[in-house]
Scaffold this motif. Structure first.
Motif, mmCIF file in Angstrom:
data_model
loop_
_atom_site.group_PDB
_atom_site.id
_atom_site.type_symbol
_atom_site.label_atom_id
_atom_site.label_comp_id
_atom_site.label_asym_id
_atom_site.label_seq_id
_atom_site.Cartn_x
_atom_site.Cartn_y
_atom_site.Cartn_z
ATOM 1 N N ALA A 53 0.840 -1.200 0.000
ATOM 2 C CA ALA A 53 0.000 0.000 0.000
ATOM 3 C C ALA A 53 0.873 1.247 0.000
ATOM 4 C CB ALA A 53 -0.933 0.015 1.210
ATOM 5 N N ALA A 54 0.247 2.368 -0.326
ATOM 6 C CA ALA A 54 0.895 3.685 -0.295
ATOM 7 C C ALA A 54 -0.200 4.716 -0.024
ATOM 8 C CB ALA A 54 1.612 3.976 -1.613
ATOM 9 N N PRO A 55 0.180 5.899 0.438
ATOM 10 C CA PRO A 55 -0.839 6.897 0.801
ATOM 11 C C PRO A 55 -1.668 7.421 -0.360
ATOM 12 C CG PRO A 55 1.246 7.359 1.893
ATOM 13 C CD PRO A 55 1.511 6.299 0.871
ATOM 14 N N THR A 56 -1.108 7.495 -1.567
ATOM 15 C CA THR A 56 -1.828 8.057 -2.709
ATOM 16 C C THR A 56 -1.797 7.101 -3.889
ATOM 17 O OG1 THR A 56 0.119 9.129 -3.692
ATOM 18 C CG2 THR A 56 -1.097 10.374 -2.000
ATOM 19 N N GLY A 57 -2.681 7.364 -4.850
ATOM 20 C CA GLY A 57 -2.727 6.534 -6.033
ATOM 21 C C GLY A 57 -1.430 6.573 -6.823
ATOM 22 N N LYS A 58 -0.852 7.766 -6.942
ATOM 23 C CA LYS A 58 0.377 7.889 -7.709
ATOM 24 C C LYS A 58 1.527 7.175 -7.019
ATOM 25 C CE LYS A 58 2.439 11.018 -10.939
ATOM 26 N NZ LYS A 58 2.188 12.244 -11.709
ATOM 27 N N ALA A 59 1.593 7.299 -5.686
ATOM 28 C CA ALA A 59 2.635 6.603 -4.942
ATOM 29 C C ALA A 59 2.458 5.092 -5.046
ATOM 30 C CB ALA A 59 2.614 7.045 -3.481
ATOM 31 N N ALA A 60 1.204 4.631 -5.033
ATOM 32 C CA ALA A 60 0.941 3.203 -5.188
ATOM 33 C C ALA A 60 1.388 2.711 -6.558
ATOM 34 C CB ALA A 60 -0.550 2.922 -4.982
ATOM 35 N N ALA A 61 1.138 3.526 -7.593
ATOM 36 C CA ALA A 61 1.566 3.152 -8.944
ATOM 37 C C ALA A 61 3.086 3.077 -9.039
ATOM 38 C CB ALA A 61 1.028 4.165 -9.953
ATOM 39 N N ARG A 62 3.761 4.011 -8.375
ATOM 40 C CA ARG A 62 5.227 4.021 -8.414
ATOM 41 C C ARG A 62 5.826 2.802 -7.741
ATOM 42 N NH1 ARG A 62 8.371 8.562 -5.972
ATOM 43 N NH2 ARG A 62 10.008 7.111 -6.484
ATOM 44 N N VAL A 63 5.292 2.429 -6.580
ATOM 45 C CA VAL A 63 5.849 1.263 -5.896
ATOM 46 C C VAL A 63 5.549 -0.003 -6.684
ATOM 47 C CG1 VAL A 63 3.862 0.833 -4.357
ATOM 48 C CG2 VAL A 63 6.149 0.135 -3.666
ATOM 49 N N SER A 64 4.399 -0.057 -7.345
ATOM 50 C CA SER A 64 4.075 -1.212 -8.186
ATOM 51 C C SER A 64 5.081 -1.324 -9.324
ATOM 52 C CB SER A 64 2.650 -1.082 -8.743
ATOM 53 O OG SER A 64 1.699 -1.014 -7.708
ATOM 54 N N GLU A 65 5.358 -0.202 -9.959
ATOM 55 C CA GLU A 65 6.318 -0.184 -11.065
ATOM 56 C C GLU A 65 7.716 -0.537 -10.585
ATOM 57 O OE1 GLU A 65 8.009 2.958 -14.466
ATOM 58 O OE2 GLU A 65 6.626 3.633 -12.898
ATOM 59 N N SER A 66 8.113 0.024 -9.425
ATOM 60 C CA SER A 66 9.466 -0.212 -8.909
ATOM 61 C C SER A 66 9.674 -1.671 -8.533
ATOM 62 C CB SER A 66 9.726 0.683 -7.692
ATOM 63 O OG SER A 66 9.655 2.042 -8.051
ATOM 64 N N ILE A 67 8.666 -2.285 -7.929
ATOM 65 C CA ILE A 67 8.800 -3.691 -7.562
ATOM 66 C C ILE A 67 8.893 -4.565 -8.806
ATOM 67 C CG2 ILE A 67 7.492 -5.636 -6.607
ATOM 68 C CD1 ILE A 67 6.703 -3.882 -4.298
ATOM 69 N N GLY A 68 8.118 -4.222 -9.822
ATOM 70 C CA GLY A 68 8.205 -4.973 -11.072
ATOM 71 C C GLY A 68 9.607 -4.942 -11.657
ATOM 72 N N LYS A 69 10.240 -3.762 -11.633
ATOM 73 C CA LYS A 69 11.608 -3.649 -12.160
ATOM 74 C C LYS A 69 12.600 -4.391 -11.282
ATOM 75 C CE LYS A 69 10.898 0.841 -14.412
ATOM 76 N NZ LYS A 69 11.248 2.292 -14.410
ATOM 77 N N ALA A 70 12.429 -4.292 -9.952
ATOM 78 C CA ALA A 70 13.357 -4.943 -9.033
ATOM 79 C C ALA A 70 13.296 -6.465 -9.168
ATOM 80 C CB ALA A 70 13.055 -4.522 -7.597
ATOM 81 N N LEU A 71 12.105 -6.999 -9.442
ATOM 82 C CA LEU A 71 11.962 -8.455 -9.565
ATOM 83 C C LEU A 71 12.738 -8.996 -10.760
ATOM 84 C CD1 LEU A 71 8.187 -9.010 -8.705
ATOM 85 C CD2 LEU A 71 10.173 -9.712 -7.375
ATOM 86 N N ASP A 72 12.907 -8.162 -11.781
ATOM 87 C CA ASP A 72 13.653 -8.605 -12.962
ATOM 88 C C ASP A 72 15.094 -8.942 -12.615
ATOM 89 O OD1 ASP A 72 11.420 -8.239 -14.517
ATOM 90 O OD2 ASP A 72 12.002 -6.229 -15.200
ATOM 91 N N HIS A 73 15.627 -8.336 -11.564
ATOM 92 C CA HIS A 73 17.035 -8.543 -11.192
ATOM 93 C C HIS A 73 17.190 -9.353 -9.909
ATOM 94 C CE1 HIS A 73 17.991 -5.526 -14.237
ATOM 95 N NE2 HIS A 73 17.080 -4.741 -13.692
ATOM 96 N N LEU A 74 16.089 -9.920 -9.418
ATOM 97 C CA LEU A 74 16.127 -10.640 -8.146
ATOM 98 C C LEU A 74 16.598 -12.078 -8.365
ATOM 99 C CD1 LEU A 74 15.444 -10.185 -5.157
ATOM 100 C CD2 LEU A 74 13.174 -11.118 -5.620
ATOM 101 N N ASN A 75 17.610 -12.465 -7.603
ATOM 102 C CA ASN A 75 18.224 -13.790 -7.757
ATOM 103 C C ASN A 75 17.494 -14.817 -6.881
ATOM 104 O OD1 ASN A 75 19.986 -15.867 -8.408
ATOM 105 N ND2 ASN A 75 21.473 -15.282 -6.819
ATOM 106 N N VAL A 76 16.253 -15.140 -7.277
ATOM 107 C CA VAL A 76 15.464 -16.154 -6.569
ATOM 108 C C VAL A 76 14.695 -16.974 -7.596
ATOM 109 C CG1 VAL A 76 15.197 -14.769 -4.464
ATOM 110 C CG2 VAL A 76 13.494 -14.574 -6.301
ATOM 111 N N SER A 77 14.066 -18.036 -7.120
ATOM 112 C CA SER A 77 13.321 -18.909 -8.027
ATOM 113 C C SER A 77 12.071 -18.193 -8.549
ATOM 114 C CB SER A 77 12.907 -20.187 -7.298
ATOM 115 O OG SER A 77 11.945 -19.882 -6.293
ATOM 116 N N GLU A 78 11.555 -18.709 -9.634
ATOM 117 C CA GLU A 78 10.363 -18.126 -10.244
ATOM 118 C C GLU A 78 9.156 -18.259 -9.319
ATOM 119 O OE1 GLU A 78 8.716 -15.765 -12.955
ATOM 120 O OE2 GLU A 78 10.807 -16.494 -13.015
ATOM 121 N N ASP A 79 9.095 -19.339 -8.541
ATOM 122 C CA ASP A 79 7.983 -19.526 -7.614
ATOM 123 C C ASP A 79 7.928 -18.403 -6.589
ATOM 124 O OD1 ASP A 79 7.234 -21.802 -8.883
ATOM 125 O OD2 ASP A 79 8.152 -23.188 -7.440
ATOM 126 N N ILE A 80 9.091 -18.007 -6.067
ATOM 127 C CA ILE A 80 9.134 -16.931 -5.073
ATOM 128 C C ILE A 80 8.789 -15.604 -5.731
ATOM 129 C CG2 ILE A 80 10.668 -15.602 -3.563
ATOM 130 C CD1 ILE A 80 12.031 -18.165 -2.799
#
Length: 668
Positions: free
Chosen positions: A237-264
Motif C-alpha cells: 500500500a501507499a498513501p496516494t494513487g500515484k505513490a501506489a503506482a510508483r511502488v508497483s512499477e518499482s517492484i516490477g523492475k526490481a523483480l527482474d534482477h532478483l536472484n530467486v526462483s520463479e515460484d518466489i
C-alpha cells in the motif's frame, strides 16, 4: 462568560493577522459552552492547540511556547509584518503573562482537561496539550508498535543464511568500501526478527530493492517454518494513487534482477493499493470498514512513502492490523511530513542516522548479516532497534548537483548549498536552458527576471537528440508537441497516444511552496495557461489541460493526487485521460468525461506537498519573494528530490532559499 468573551475579542485581532483561524475561535467558543468559568489560560491553550493542529502538529508544547512563542506557533514577525513588528510583539507578549507553571496549574484544575483517559476535549500529558482525539491516536500508535517490536525469533535457519548469501554476494573489498556496512542486508536480517520494521533512506538508496529481497526471504522463511504448508498473504500500500503506482512499477523492475526462483517471484505481490482502499474507506466518514473488531486479512503489510502518512491514518492502519501481522514501513524520513496532522515517519525515525543499536541487536546483525558494527555513542530507543537507514544513493553520485544540493539542504548547510548552485562547471544538471537568463537570475534574483525565465522554461520544447530520445531539459512545450505530432490516424491507437502524452508531461513539472499569492499555484497556473494557450480565454476545459484530482473518487477509481490530461478521443470528444495503474488491467487508459470531474484543479504548477510520491525528469522549484513559515528545509529537500535528471531553482528574492534551509531564522 464576560471574561471569556474578552478573550474571544482578543483572538479576533489574531484572526485579522492570520495567526488564528475562525475554526480555532469556534473551538474556543465550544470550550466556553462546556465551561463558562474557563480561565483565560485554558481558553488560550485551546485556541493554540487547535492552531497547532492546522499546522500539522498534534500537540502544543507548553515549555517551548513559553520560551519561543513565535517559533512554536510559526508566526512570522518580519518581512510582510515588518511595518507592524512592534504591534506584533506586543500581541504575542500577551501570552508571556502565562509562565509554564501558570499554564500547567490552570489546565490541571480545569474540568475541560484530563491527564489521560476520560471524555474531556483536552488532554494534558507532561508538558504537552492534546485534543482528545489526537491523544487517542497517539496512544493507539504507541501501544501497537511497542507490541510489534518484541522479537519473535531467537535464530534463523541455516538454509536462510545461504539465501542471504545469494541475495547479497560479497563485494570485493576496496579502500573506499572496506568500512561501509551493507545496510540493505542489515535491513533484511533485522526485519526477520520482529513484526515491525522501518527502512528509511533518500532517493536511489535502494529501498524497493531491499524490500523485494526481504519479501523473498520472508516467503522462504515461512515455507521453512510451516513445512511448506502456509502461503503468506502480503499486501502493498501507499498513501496516494500515484505513490501506489510508483511502488508497483518499482517492484516490477526490481523483480527482474532478483536472484530467486520463479515460484518466489510469483509469490511477491506486484500491485499496491492506496491506504484508503486497503482499509475500506466509507463515503463521507472518517471511519473505515476495517478496524480492531474487523481486521484486514494479512500476514505482512508493506507501506511505501511513509512520510506522507498522518497520525490519524497510521493509527487507523495499526488498529486494523491483526496482532500477528508484520508491518514494514518504507520512506524518506527527511521529506515533508503529511499534509494532515502528525509527522509520523520523522518522529519514528528520530535518531536513525546514529545507528544506535544495543548489544543484542548488534549481535543479531553480526550473526546473520556478517557486519560488525561499532558500539553507538548514544542510547537508541526500542524503535531504533528496528529502524535501518540506507545511506548510499545509486541514483546520485558525487557529480550529481541534485544529490549534492539535497545533501547540503538536508544538513542545514546553506553555505554549502550555495556553493553547489554556483559550481556550474561541475553540476550541469542544475543549469537549465536558457542558461544566460538563468545565470543573470542567479546573480541578481528579482521577480521580473524570475517570471521571464519561468515563461521560457515552461514554453520550451527541446525536441529529441540524435538518438531519437527526448533531451534532458524540456518544458511543457514538449508534451504539447507530442499531442499534435503523434495524434493517431488509427482509432485503435488512442490509448497508446494518451500514454505517450502522459509520459511526456512527466518530463517537466513546476513546483510551488504556496497555494496563493503571485508565486502560488493559483496565479501561476493562470499565467502558464496564458503563456501556453493565449487564445484559450473563455472555456475551462480545453485539449492539453492537465488536471490533478483533489479528492478520492472510488466510483471512478481516481485518487487524490492523480493527474490526467484533457484530450480529444477517437470520436473527437474532449475526455480526460488518466493512466490505469493496475498492472493486471487490459485497459491502460481511463477516458473520463470532464463533467464527471468536479474535484480537480489545473496542474501546470502543483505544491511540493502534492508532488510527494512522484518523480519528474526536470523540476523547477519556484520560491516566493517573502519568507513564510511553510517554506522549510524539509519542503526544499522534498522539492529537490522529486527531480530525477534536472533541477532548477527559481528565486525572486535572494534570502528565501537560505532562510528556509536554516529554518529557525524564519521566525522570531
Amino acid at each position: 462568560m464576560t471574561q471569556g468573551l474578552s478573550v474571544l475579542e482578543n483572538m479576533d485581532q489574531w484572526i485579522v493577522r492570520g495567526w488564528l483561524s475562525q475554526l480555532n475561535r469556534a473551538f474556543v467558543r465550544f470550550l466556553l459552552d462546556q465551561d463558562q468559568n474557563a480561565s483565560d489560560a485554558v481558553l488560550w491553550a485551546g485556541a493554540l492547540v487547535s492552531h497547532q493542529l492546522d499546522r500539522g502538529e498534534v500537540y502544543l508544547d507548553l515549555e517551548k511556547l513559553c520560551q519561543q512563542p513565535g517559533l512554536t506557533l510559526a508566526i512570522p514577525t518580519d518581512d510582510a509584518w515588518k511595518v507592524e513588528h512592534e504591534l506584533a510583539n506586543r500581541e504575542l507578549s500577551a501570552l508571556q503573562a502565562f509562565n509554564l507553571e501558570h499554564w500547567l496549574s490552570a489546565l490541571k484544575q480545569s474540568k475541560l482537561v484530563a491527564l489521560g483517559q476520560g471524555s474531556t476535549p483536552l488532554v494534558l500529558e507532561g508538558g504537552r496539550l492534546y485534543l482528545r482525539r489526537y491523544w487517542h491516536y497517539q496512544q493507539t500508535l504507541n501501544t501497537s508498535i511497542q507490541q510489534r517490536l518484541r522479537p519473535i525469533r531467537e535464530h534463523l535457519p541455516v538454509a536462510l543464511r545461504d539465501q542471504l548469501t545469494d541475495l547479497f554476494p560479497a563485494i570485493p573489498e576496496t579502500a573506499e568500501n572496506s568500512k561501509i556496512p551493507d545496510w540493505q542486508k542489515i535491513a533484511c536480517v533485522l526485519a526477520l526478527r520482529s513484526r515491525f520494521t522501518i527502512v528509511t533512506g533518500g532517493p536511489g538508496t535502494g529501498k524497493t530493492t531491499t524490500l523485494t529481497k526481504l519479501l523473498a526471504l520472508l516467503i522462504n522463511l515461512t515455507q521453512y517454518e510451516s513445512n511448506h504448508t502456509k502461503k503468506l498473504n502480503i499486501l502493498l500500500a501507499a498513501p496516494t494513487g500515484k505513490a501506489a503506482a510508483r511502488v508497483s512499477e518499482s517492484i516490477g523492475k526490481a523483480l527482474d534482477h532478483l536472484n530467486v526462483s520463479e515460484d518466489i517471484k510469483q509469490a511477491i505481490p506486484k500491485k499496491a493499493s492506496t491506504l484508503h482502499r486497503l482499509l475500506g474507506s466509507r463515503h463521507d466518514s472518517r471511519r473505515f470498514i476495517h478496524h480492531r473488531d474487523n481486521p484486514i486479512v494479512a500476514d505482512i503489510v508493506v507501506v511505501d512513502e511513509g512520510s506522507m502518512i498522518d497520525l490519524e491514518m497510521m493509527a487507523s492502519l495499526l488498529d486494523a492490523l491483526p496482532d500477528t501481522a508484520q508491518l514494514i514501513l518504507l520512506g524518506d524520513k527527511d521529506q515533508l511530513a503529511s499534509v494532515e496532522a502528525g509527522s509520523v515517519m520523522g518522529d519514528l525515525c528520530f535518531g536513525a542516522e546514529n545507528s544506535a543499536y544495543d548489544e543484542s541487536t548488534r549481535a543479531w546483525i553480526n550473526q546473520y548479516a556478517g557486519e560488525l558494527l561499532d558500539a553507538p555513542t548514544v542510547t537508541g530507543s526500542a524503535i531504533n532497534q528496528q529502524t535501518i537507514m540506507l545511506r548510499y544513493s545509486h541514483r546520485f553520485n558525487e557529480l550529481s548537483g541534485i544529490g549534492q544540493l539535497a545533501k547540503a539542504v538536508n544538513l542545514g548547510n546553506a553555505e554549502q548549498a550555495q556553493a553547489v548552485l554556483n559550481n556550474l562547471s561541475t553540476y550541469a544538471d542544475l543549469i537549465p536552458e536558457p542558461r544566460t537568463e538563468y545565470l543573470k537570475l542567479r546573480e541578481q534574483p528579482n521577480p521580473d527576471a524570475a517570471n521571464r525565465l519561468l515563461k521560457k522554461l515552461v514554453t520550451l520544447n527541446a525536441g529529441v537528440n540524435d538518438n531519437g530520445k527526448p533531451n534532458d531539459r524540456q518544458g511543457y512545450g514538449y508534451y504539447l508537441a507530442v499531442i499534435e505530432e503523434n495524434r493517431p490516424a488509427d482509432n485503435t491507437q488512442y490509448d497508446d497516444w494518451a500514454k505517450q502524452v502522459l509520459v511526456a508531461f512527466d518530463t517537466f513539472q513546476v513546483l510551488c511552496a504556496l497555494r496563493r499569492g503571485v508565486w502560488g499555484i493559483e496565479e501561476l497556473n493562470q499565467r502558464i495557461e496564458d503563456w501556453l494557450f493565449p487564445q484559450q480565454k473563455t472555456s475551462l476545459w480545453y485539449e492539453g489541460r492537465p488536471v490533478m484530482v483533489t479528492r478520492n473518487d472510488y466510483n471512478l477509481g481516481l485518487m487524490n493526487g492523480d493527474i490526467g490530461i484533457a484530450l480529444k478521443d477517437s470520436n473527437g470528444k474532449l475526455r480526460v485521460a488518466f493512466p490505469n495503474d493496475d498492472p493486471l488491467a487490459d485497459i491502460k487508459i481511463r477516458w473520463i468525461s470532464p463533467m464527471r470531474l468536479p474535484d480537480v484543479e489545473t496542474a501546470f504548477a502543483i505544491t511540493v506537498h502534492k508532488s510527494q510520491g512522484s518523480e519528474f525528469s526536470h523540476v523547477a522549484l519556484v520560491l516566493p519573494e517573502n519568507r513564510s513559515p511553510v517554506i522549510t528545509r524539509e519542503l526544499i529537500y522534498t522539492g529537490i528530490t522529486r527531480a530525477k535528471e534536472n533541477f532548477t531553482l527559481l528565486e525572486s528574492s535572494r534570502d528565501v532559499f537560505n532562510q528556509a534551509i536554516l529554518a529557525s531564522c524564519i521566525f522570531m
